[in-house]
Each structure stands twice: as C-alpha cells, then as structure tokens.
Design an enzyme around this catalytic site. Structure first.
Site, short mmCIF file in Angstrom:
data_model
loop_
_atom_site.label_atom_id
_atom_site.label_comp_id
_atom_site.label_asym_id
_atom_site.label_seq_id
_atom_site.Cartn_x
_atom_site.Cartn_y
_atom_site.Cartn_z
N CYS A 1 40.28 19.91 -40.46
CA CYS A 1 39.95 21.31 -40.21
C CYS A 1 41.02 21.90 -39.30
CB CYS A 1 38.56 21.42 -39.57
SG CYS A 1 37.22 20.84 -40.64
N CYS B 1 40.41 22.57 -35.32
CA CYS B 1 39.78 21.52 -34.52
C CYS B 1 40.80 20.47 -34.10
CB CYS B 1 38.66 20.86 -35.33
SG CYS B 1 37.87 19.47 -34.51
N CYS C 1 33.74 22.79 -27.67
CA CYS C 1 33.68 22.58 -29.12
C CYS C 1 35.06 22.71 -29.76
CB CYS C 1 32.72 23.60 -29.73
SG CYS C 1 32.48 23.43 -31.49
#
Length: 361
Positions: free
Chosen positions: A126, A129, A347
């Site tokens: 991704c 990320c 995150c």
C-alpha cells in the site's frame, strides 16, 4: 582401517506452544508422567502467560527439568520502547529468530488499546503505509501474536494502572494472509483457558481480500471486522492499494454482504482523506453509496506522513465537509485523531528502524 568420528547428536527441542493440549498429554505419557500434568502446564502457558518452566510452582522440580530438556518457550521480548508525549507507547519486539516487529499501546479516554502485528513486514505494498515498503519475511505464530498482547497489557498496568480493554490487529502485516494463525491467536486470547477477553473487544483490520472475508463469515466470527478502504472508486483505490486489482470494490461488497449475512456483525470502514486525492464531495458520495451495502460505520483517520510517500492529510475544512456529507446520509461517522505521531507509532507509520543487536535482557 577406517576411523569413525564420534558424532554428538543434539536433540531439537519442541516449541511447546506450537502443539495442542492433546499432543502435550501424549508427550507427557511418553515421558512417564500423568496426563493431568499436561493440563497444568497448558494453563501456565496460556492462562497465566508463563514464559519460563521454572516459574511453574505447582510442578515438581524433576518435571520442570524434563520440560526444559524436551521443550522450549519461544517467547517474544521487548527490544525497545518509546514513549510519546500523548502517552502512547511504541514497542519494538524481538522474536526467537531475531526478526523484529512493532506493537503499540494506545491510551485514550475510556480505552486502553493494544495494536498488534500479524506478520514480519507486509506483502501488500500500500503506497501510503510505511510497512508496505518493507519485505514480508514470514507470518507470525499464534503465540507471537498472543505475547504482544500479554506484554502490552503488562505495560498498561505498570505505566497507567489501567487494564487492557481492546485489541486491534492493525500493526504490521495483513491479518487475512495469516488467517489460521490469527484465528488461533484470537482463540487463545478469548478462551476461558487463555486470557478470557471478550471477542467484541477485538478488531481485525484488512486491506480487503474477498475470499478470506467470506471465510470469516463461514467461520461465524464474533470479533469486529474493519476494512481499510480509503477510496470507493476502483481507479483511485488501485493507485494506492494494488490489492484492489484482484479484489475490486464489487468483489469486496459481495464478500462483505456475505460476511454480514453469516455474522450479523456491522463493518467499520477506515478512510484516510488525502489532500487532492480522495477529499472531494464526489468522493464522499461514492463512499456513501458503498456504505449502503450493509450496516457499517466510517472512521475518518488522520494521515500520518511517511518518508517514502508524498501524500499529505487534507485540510480540516475539507475533512469536516466530507464527514458532514456522510452524516447527512445517515452514516455513522467518526473522526479519529492520530496518537503517537512524535514517535512514528501512528497508523501507517510502523516500520522497523532499530537493530536486533539492541536486545535488552
């Protein structure tokens, strides 16, 4: 005349937490021990989270010696801990084979959450990320996931005097690509013979693997499911999440409807609003349409920049307008503020930076 060298054969010890109670009972019988002793040891391992045979106080010294001769407990250890200004704690954990993973304690009002990893690295790439830029080395075993929960729970008590209340499988790796081990870890965490935590306090987050979401439905899981969505448009989602090319939004919608029909569990959609990418009202309209497939809620997550990518968080005004539109459509929408940004614990920021050589005894 030939000469034969003397060879010392070293018996390889069995990882005691990788075998079932039934197998352990059979091993005990072979060692001339009563099978009920295996149940006692099993309780020490999974209910009392014991990492050493010497600590098993209701087991004879002779049996503890036998255990040490035949078995090993490959427990996870804390390599390094970083403390954020907002009280978040990021841990680097070292595994028995020297691989490193990360896990986070996230204290918020009313909750004490452990964010755990399911793989060493990740294979999904991704684009936003940090973990996605790492190579996937291997899956974590059930006990390695369990140990993260145990160690983070201990941190919560020692640092804040508050017990762990929630677990999220949102750390390094894709949980549904390590399906069996993740399910086994949850069984150990929720079982009366284990940590006895409520399944409803656990959330597993996936980037979206349709056939495995259906399997969750077939298994009628009791824990919560979150889908890392970030775009309700295939073209955009393909750009930032290559997994979408084999798991289109249509396929995911069908899998999620199947999952809901089997479990009656609402789904959480995680959505980062990236500046200039997925932050328009048209994007919100597409997301609202996707939300109509089944009962759900949307968590709008603040983006945490990483060195490998050029994405930035959308402005507050855009995020508020985006959220307001979803709410106007009757969609349960929450704005989630990031925790631990100052220590790269938020995150999407988990990526190993320290070295295995720094292990603390």
């Amino acid at each position: 005349m030939s000469t034969f060298a003397k060879v010392n054969i070293v018996k390889e010890k069995i990882d005691i937490r990788n075998i079932s109670l039934q197998t352990l009972q059979e091993r005990f019988t072979q060692m001339g021990e009563k099978s009920f002793r295996a149940k006692q040891v099993y309780e020490w391992l999974w209910k009392k989270s014991c990492f050493s045979f010497d600590e098993m106080s209701n087991i004879s010294k002779e049996l503890r010696t036998k255990l040490d001769d035949n078995f090993v407990i490959n427990n996870v250890k804390i390599n390094n801990s970083q403390f954020s200004a907002d009280k978040t704690i990021k841990n680097s954990f070292i595994l028995h084979d020297a691989h490193l993973i990360e896990g986070v304690l996230i204290p918020t009002p009313g909750r004490m959450t452990a964010c755990v990893s399911s793989q060493v690295g990740c294979s999904l790439t991704c684009k936003f990320c940090a973990t996605g830029y790492m190579e996937r080395k291997r899956n974590l075993n059930p006990d390695e996931i369990y140990d993260q929960v145990v160690l983070i729970s201990k941190q919560a008590q020692e640092n804040y005097g508050i017990p762990l209340s929630n677990i999220v499988y949102m750390g390094m790796g894709e949980p549904l690509l390590n399906y069996k081990n993740v399910m086994d870890s949850i069984e150990k965490i929720t079982s009366e013979d284990g940590l006895n935590m409520a399944a409803k306090r656990i959330t597993v987050s996936t980037a979206g693997i349709a056939k495995m979401i259906k399997k969750l439905g077939d298994d009628e899981v009791k824990f919560n499911l979150a889908l890392s969505l970030h775009a309700a448009n295939d073209e955009k989602r393909n750009t930032i999440m290559p997994i979408n090319e084999q798991n289109s939004l249509k396929a995911l919608a069908e899998a999620l409807k199947y999952y809901y029909a089997k479990t009656k569990n609402p789904v959480t959609y995680e959505y980062i609003v990236f500046d200039g990418f997925n932050d328009t009202i048209q994007d919100a309209i597409e997301l609202a349409k996707f939300c109509k497939h089944l009962p759900c809620k949307v968590n709008i997550i603040e983006y945490n920049p990483i060195a490998f990518a050029n994405f930035i968080n959308a402005g507050e005004d855009k995020i508020e307008k985006f959220a307001d539109y979803l709410k106007s459509q009757g969609i349960n929408t929450n704005l989630r503020r990031s925790r631990g940004k100052d220590i790269d614990a938020a995150c999407g920021q988990l990526a190993i930076k320290d070295k295995a050589a720094a292990v603390q005894e």
